[in-house]
Design an enzyme around this catalytic site. Sequence first.
Site, short mmCIF file in Angstrom:
data_model
loop_
_atom_site.label_atom_id
_atom_site.label_comp_id
_atom_site.label_asym_id
_atom_site.label_seq_id
_atom_site.Cartn_x
_atom_site.Cartn_y
_atom_site.Cartn_z
N GLY A 1 17.18 -7.14 7.10
CA GLY A 1 15.91 -8.29 6.69
C GLY A 1 16.54 -9.30 5.93
N GLU B 1 17.45 -9.81 -1.36
CA GLU B 1 16.44 -9.01 -0.52
C GLU B 1 15.51 -9.87 -0.01
OE1 GLU B 1 15.40 -6.54 1.04
OE2 GLU B 1 14.81 -5.00 0.05
N ASP B 2 14.90 -9.43 1.28
CA ASP B 2 13.63 -10.34 2.06
C ASP B 2 12.38 -10.44 1.18
OD1 ASP B 2 13.28 -7.59 2.35
OD2 ASP B 2 13.35 -7.90 4.61
N ASP C 1 7.52 -5.21 -2.30
CA ASP C 1 6.24 -4.79 -2.12
C ASP C 1 5.76 -3.73 -3.10
OD1 ASP C 1 3.69 -4.07 -0.97
OD2 ASP C 1 4.66 -3.39 1.01
N LYS D 1 5.39 -9.39 -2.74
CA LYS D 1 3.94 -9.17 -2.51
C LYS D 1 3.41 -8.20 -3.57
CE LYS D 1 3.95 -7.00 1.62
NZ LYS D 1 3.64 -6.42 3.03
N PHE E 1 1.20 -8.18 6.16
CA PHE E 1 2.46 -7.47 6.92
C PHE E 1 3.05 -8.91 7.39
CE2 PHE E 1 5.63 -5.74 9.21
CZ PHE E 1 6.21 -4.67 8.54
N VAL E 2 4.11 -9.35 7.04
CA VAL E 2 4.73 -10.64 7.60
C VAL E 2 6.03 -10.21 8.22
CG1 VAL E 2 3.86 -12.08 5.80
CG2 VAL E 2 6.14 -11.04 5.43
N ASP F 1 11.07 -7.92 10.27
CA ASP F 1 10.81 -7.27 11.48
C ASP F 1 9.53 -6.38 11.67
OD1 ASP F 1 11.85 -4.98 10.03
OD2 ASP F 1 11.90 -3.99 11.83
N ARG G 1 12.50 -10.58 14.10
CA ARG G 1 13.38 -11.20 13.13
C ARG G 1 13.79 -12.52 13.39
NH1 ARG G 1 14.88 -6.54 9.97
NH2 ARG G 1 15.15 -4.76 11.01
P1 IMP Z 1 9.15 -1.99 -1.20
O1 IMP Z 1 10.20 -0.71 -1.44
O2 IMP Z 1 7.49 -1.51 -0.79
O3 IMP Z 1 9.12 -2.90 -2.13
O4 IMP Z 1 9.46 -2.59 0.13
C1 IMP Z 1 10.48 -3.12 0.54
C2 IMP Z 1 11.08 -3.23 1.69
O5 IMP Z 1 10.14 -3.16 2.57
C3 IMP Z 1 11.64 -4.68 2.31
O6 IMP Z 1 12.99 -4.51 2.08
C4 IMP Z 1 11.22 -4.71 3.49
O7 IMP Z 1 12.17 -4.40 4.44
C5 IMP Z 1 9.97 -3.73 3.73
N1 IMP Z 1 8.72 -4.84 3.86
C6 IMP Z 1 7.75 -4.69 2.90
N2 IMP Z 1 6.84 -5.51 3.38
C7 IMP Z 1 7.25 -6.17 4.60
C8 IMP Z 1 6.53 -6.87 5.43
O8 IMP Z 1 5.43 -7.58 5.28
N3 IMP Z 1 7.08 -7.41 6.43
C9 IMP Z 1 8.28 -6.56 6.83
N4 IMP Z 1 9.03 -5.72 6.04
C10 IMP Z 1 8.26 -5.56 4.84
#
Ligand code: IMP
Length: 192
Positions: free
Chosen positions: A55, A110-111, A114, A142, A163-164, A170, A176
């Site tokens: 990502g 990182e992209d 969340d 987020k 969700f983006v 992706d 992507r």
């Molecule tokens: P976390 O571990 O919940 O913070 O999630 C981080 C990972 O979840 C990111 O590296 C993304 O790959 C994926 N992710 C979280 N939200 C989104 C979204 O809205 N779109 C796409 N990927 C997401």
Amino acid sequence: MSTHATTSRAPLVQATRLKVLLTRQQIAARVAEMGAEITRDFQGESLILVGVLKGASLFLGDLARNIALDATFDFLGVSSYGDGTQNSGEVRLTKDVDQSMEGRNVILVEDIFDTGLTLNYLKNVMLAHQPHALKIAALLDKPARRLQPIEVDYVGFQIPNEFVVGYGMDYAEHYRNLPDIRILPLEAFQAG
Ligand code: IMP
């Protein structure tokens, strides 16, 4: 982050029908600011940019071109998203960095974050490599679903709990390559 979702599970919504959250121009302007800030913070030093596959690949490429310092690239691979949209809570390293990080200035790129689980896990992975300095850059924050606090040094945009996709991000490996960041209405997928 890689997803394990299958591509056949849901019919794809045509990309142009998805609402734009951030345009390519907004992204480019903010990434340029982030690159300038990193350049100032590390003036006279060199960096290793460590991108999280897949990502963060486009963000890393654009960020790097806005950093006016000697910078090399490396990549980490992780997986955790069981169905492409929900974090299973379990983060697994699928690829570690290729070069030594010891005594170096490292920026983890990182992209999106969340729940914060992935970045917390990856921060510990990177700290185990004993860098001189470790900073984190993430394009999107987020905050609505945060489970673990995480300090991110360079944040592009805070976004709502949607969700983006696009600009590297992706759904089941699709979208992507969209140049803008768009909202994927998950209800439409889950209803069917
Ligand atoms: P976390 O571990 O919940 O913070 O999630 C981080 C990972 O979840 C990111 O590296 C993304 O790959 C994926 N992710 C979280 N939200 C989104 C979204 O809205 N779109 C796409 N990927 C997401």
